[in-house]
Design a protein around this motif. Structure first.
Motif, PDB file in Angstrom:
ATOM      1  N   ALA A 194      42.191  52.104  45.437  1.00  0.00           N
ATOM      2  CA  ALA A 194      43.374  52.170  45.067  1.00  0.00           C
ATOM      3  C   ALA A 194      44.224  53.229  45.800  1.00  0.00           C
ATOM      4  O   ALA A 194      45.271  53.068  45.968  1.00  0.00           O
ATOM      5  N   THR A 221      45.368  52.401  38.089  1.00  0.00           N
ATOM      6  CA  THR A 221      43.884  52.388  38.484  1.00  0.00           C
ATOM      7  C   THR A 221      43.672  54.046  38.604  1.00  0.00           C
ATOM      8  O   THR A 221      42.304  54.392  38.165  1.00  0.00           O
ATOM      9  N   ALA A 263      42.519  46.776  45.214  1.00  0.00           N
ATOM     10  CA  ALA A 263      41.394  46.720  46.119  1.00  0.00           C
ATOM     11  C   ALA A 263      41.709  45.527  47.100  1.00  0.00           C
ATOM     12  O   ALA A 263      41.661  45.774  48.207  1.00  0.00           O
ATOM     13  N   SER A 277      42.541  47.155  39.102  1.00  0.00           N
ATOM     14  CA  SER A 277      41.647  47.652  40.086  1.00  0.00           C
ATOM     15  C   SER A 277      41.485  46.605  41.086  1.00  0.00           C
ATOM     16  O   SER A 277      41.353  46.913  42.358  1.00  0.00           O
ATOM     17  N   LYS A 278      41.291  45.195  40.708  1.00  0.00           N
ATOM     18  CA  LYS A 278      40.919  44.094  41.743  1.00  0.00           C
ATOM     19  C   LYS A 278      42.290  44.054  42.555  1.00  0.00           C
ATOM     20  O   LYS A 278      42.234  43.668  43.740  1.00  0.00           O
ATOM     21  N   THR A 291      34.929  44.907  36.686  1.00  0.00           N
ATOM     22  CA  THR A 291      36.234  45.475  37.134  1.00  0.00           C
ATOM     23  C   THR A 291      37.411  44.892  36.549  1.00  0.00           C
ATOM     24  O   THR A 291      37.521  43.526  36.608  1.00  0.00           O
ATOM     25  N   THR A 293      34.537  46.685  44.691  1.00  0.00           N
ATOM     26  CA  THR A 293      35.480  46.651  43.615  1.00  0.00           C
ATOM     27  C   THR A 293      35.869  45.012  43.469  1.00  0.00           C
ATOM     28  O   THR A 293      35.485  44.586  42.239  1.00  0.00           O
ATOM     29  N   SER A 345      36.641  52.092  43.053  1.00  0.00           N
ATOM     30  CA  SER A 345      37.791  51.438  42.584  1.00  0.00           C
ATOM     31  C   SER A 345      39.131  52.590  42.848  1.00  0.00           C
ATOM     32  O   SER A 345      40.182  52.258  43.483  1.00  0.00           O
ATOM     33  N   LYS A 346      38.811  53.641  42.526  1.00  0.00           N
ATOM     34  CA  LYS A 346      39.814  54.752  42.889  1.00  0.00           C
ATOM     35  C   LYS A 346      39.826  55.058  44.235  1.00  0.00           C
ATOM     36  O   LYS A 346      41.081  55.371  44.718  1.00  0.00           O
ATOM     37  N   THR A 391      38.034  54.196  35.273  1.00  0.00           N
ATOM     38  CA  THR A 391      37.554  53.671  36.490  1.00  0.00           C
ATOM     39  C   THR A 391      36.753  54.342  37.453  1.00  0.00           C
ATOM     40  O   THR A 391      36.763  55.567  37.514  1.00  0.00           O
ATOM     41  N   ALA A 418      47.722  50.171  41.637  1.00  0.00           N
ATOM     42  CA  ALA A 418      46.893  51.340  42.159  1.00  0.00           C
ATOM     43  C   ALA A 418      47.076  52.292  41.634  1.00  0.00           C
ATOM     44  O   ALA A 418      46.129  53.294  41.148  1.00  0.00           O
TER      45      ALA A 418
END
Length: 85
Positions: free
Chosen positions: A71, A57, A32, A28-29, A24, A18, A67-68, A63, A54
């Motif tokens: 998160a 996200t 992550a 999300s970042k 992204t 991610t 990424s999920k 997303t 999170a």
């Protein structure tokens, strides 16, 4: 007191992917990064800002699954708020 949970190897790999992705979003970042920072640190908690990112996200339908996953790991390590009486 911090939760004793750490990010799993699988979730850390997804968090890394991610962070490396140019497509992204910032939320999300952030999530992550929090998950990855807690890979081998059971004493660390997810900050309120990272927990909000999170949550955002996880609620976003666009997303990616990786990424999920990251998160969700970050959110699972958020210290619980004290219960109100």
């Amino acid at each position: 007191m911090a939760k004793s949970e750490v990010t799993s190897k699988t979730a850390a790999g997804k968090a890394s992917a991610t962070l490396r992705s140019k497509d992204t979003g910032a939320a999300s970042k952030s999530a992550a990064g929090s998950a990855l920072a807690q890979r081998k640190a059971p004493g660390k908690d997810t900050s309120a800002a990272a927990a909000t990112a999170a949550s955002k996200t996880l609620r976003d339908g666009r997303t990616a699954a990786a990424s999920k996953s990251a998160a969700g790991s970050a959110l699972a390590q958020k210290k619980s708020a004290p219960k109100k009486r």
